[in-house]
Design a protein around this motif. Sequence first.
Motif, PDB file in Angstrom:
ATOM      1  N   SER A   1       0.829  -1.194   0.000  1.00 48.82           N
ATOM      2  CA  SER A   1       0.000   0.000   0.000  1.00 48.82           C
ATOM      3  C   SER A   1       0.876   1.261   0.000  1.00 48.82           C
ATOM      4  O   SER A   1       0.614   2.217  -0.729  1.00 48.82           O
ATOM      5  N   ASP A   2       1.942   1.242   0.782  1.00 47.34           N
ATOM      6  CA  ASP A   2       2.851   2.391   0.824  1.00 47.34           C
ATOM      7  C   ASP A   2       3.617   2.567  -0.488  1.00 47.34           C
ATOM      8  O   ASP A   2       3.846   3.688  -0.935  1.00 47.34           O
TER       9      ASP A   2
ATOM     10  N   GLU B   1       2.587   1.616  -3.475  1.00 45.37           N
ATOM     11  CA  GLU B   1       1.637   2.130  -4.473  1.00 45.37           C
ATOM     12  C   GLU B   1       1.376   3.624  -4.290  1.00 45.37           C
ATOM     13  O   GLU B   1       1.104   4.336  -5.246  1.00 45.37           O
ATOM     14  N   ASN B   2       1.454   4.073  -3.047  1.00 48.47           N
ATOM     15  CA  ASN B   2       1.214   5.491  -2.777  1.00 48.47           C
ATOM     16  C   ASN B   2       2.501   6.312  -2.761  1.00 48.47           C
ATOM     17  O   ASN B   2       2.508   7.455  -2.295  1.00 48.47           O
TER      18      ASN B   2
ATOM     19  N   ARG C   1       5.050   6.217  -0.973  1.00 53.10           N
ATOM     20  CA  ARG C   1       5.588   6.596   0.335  1.00 53.10           C
ATOM     21  C   ARG C   1       6.860   5.822   0.666  1.00 53.10           C
ATOM     22  O   ARG C   1       7.587   6.174   1.577  1.00 53.10           O
ATOM     23  N   ARG C   2       7.055   4.724  -0.042  1.00 48.99           N
ATOM     24  CA  ARG C   2       8.276   3.935   0.172  1.00 48.99           C
ATOM     25  C   ARG C   2       8.984   3.751  -1.154  1.00 48.99           C
ATOM     26  O   ARG C   2       8.386   3.912  -2.212  1.00 48.99           O
TER      27      ARG C   2
END
Lengths: 187, 129
Positions: free
Chosen positions: B40-41, B43-44, B46-47
């Motif tokens: 999830s991170d 895809e967003n 954030r990582r």
Amino acid sequence: LIAFRWSRVDKKNHNTPVIKDAEIDELAEMLLRDYKPQLLKEPGKIKYEHFLESYLGANLEYKYIYYQEDEERILGVTAFNREKLPIFDRENLCLDEIMLDINSVVLDFYVTEEGREGLELFTGLHEGGHLWMHPGVFTKSEMQLSLSTSSCTGTSLGLPRNVRGSISRRIFSSRNWKPGLVKAINI
Amino acid sequence: VKERYMRFGDFIKKKRLDHPDELTLKEVSKMLDISLSFLSDVENNRRKPFDKDKIELFAEKLGLTDEEKATMFDLAARDRKEVPSDIEDIMMYGEIGEMARLALRKSNTGEISEEDWKQFIRKTEKKHD
């Protein structure tokens, strides 16, 4: 995607649409007919993730949503604007914040645990209901964002976790379902 | 936005959502043996993007074409800022860079040898003598 339009609103509550249970059923059926009409002929399980992401255009995420000790836990959050959401960072054992995109739905990991598939489906679609029906209530324009300094204007909605379901009953047993009954979190 | 100009997270999310099996975050995280939170991170954005092995696995599991896989590698490198900044523009955003990446991949598969590269360099040197 069918646009949500509703004339009966609560003007004292940010023009929140006032919708009866039976009307919610009709709206859900209308959406289902548009999303996957075959499900009305041959009932089957809805993959809520696909409904949220591909049909409603939501940005779906999973997090440990932060709650204070004296508050009830939150199962899901819908963000209509870009804003920060406090979360528990389990890897680093600390509190953190993430920036949510507009039209984000965040589900707490609690609902994804084994044995809670029904709760997960319910919460996912519940947040989908907010996303479809309430942008007119909570979406702020760029102008509003730049002018508004009040921290009391909640623009995210969260469903409190309540294992016994008293809050859920309170919401869904009322004749007129209003999002005002759903705990709003101010962030 | 054209795929080759997307962020890595946006690209993999698009591929997941475009997949005919209506793949969910949960299903893909299981396929890749990574946590739901991590995917999830990523895809967003954030990582950091996946490493090589996960890119290979993602491409295999989702049935991406060689071209799509190559785009994933490029986007990952761009997000990780692994291309030296002095050649980043030409390498990642120009037609010459596209040809260079193609040539480098051909080297990886053995279609272009070290000798071919040497000849090319000698040729460019001669040109400027």
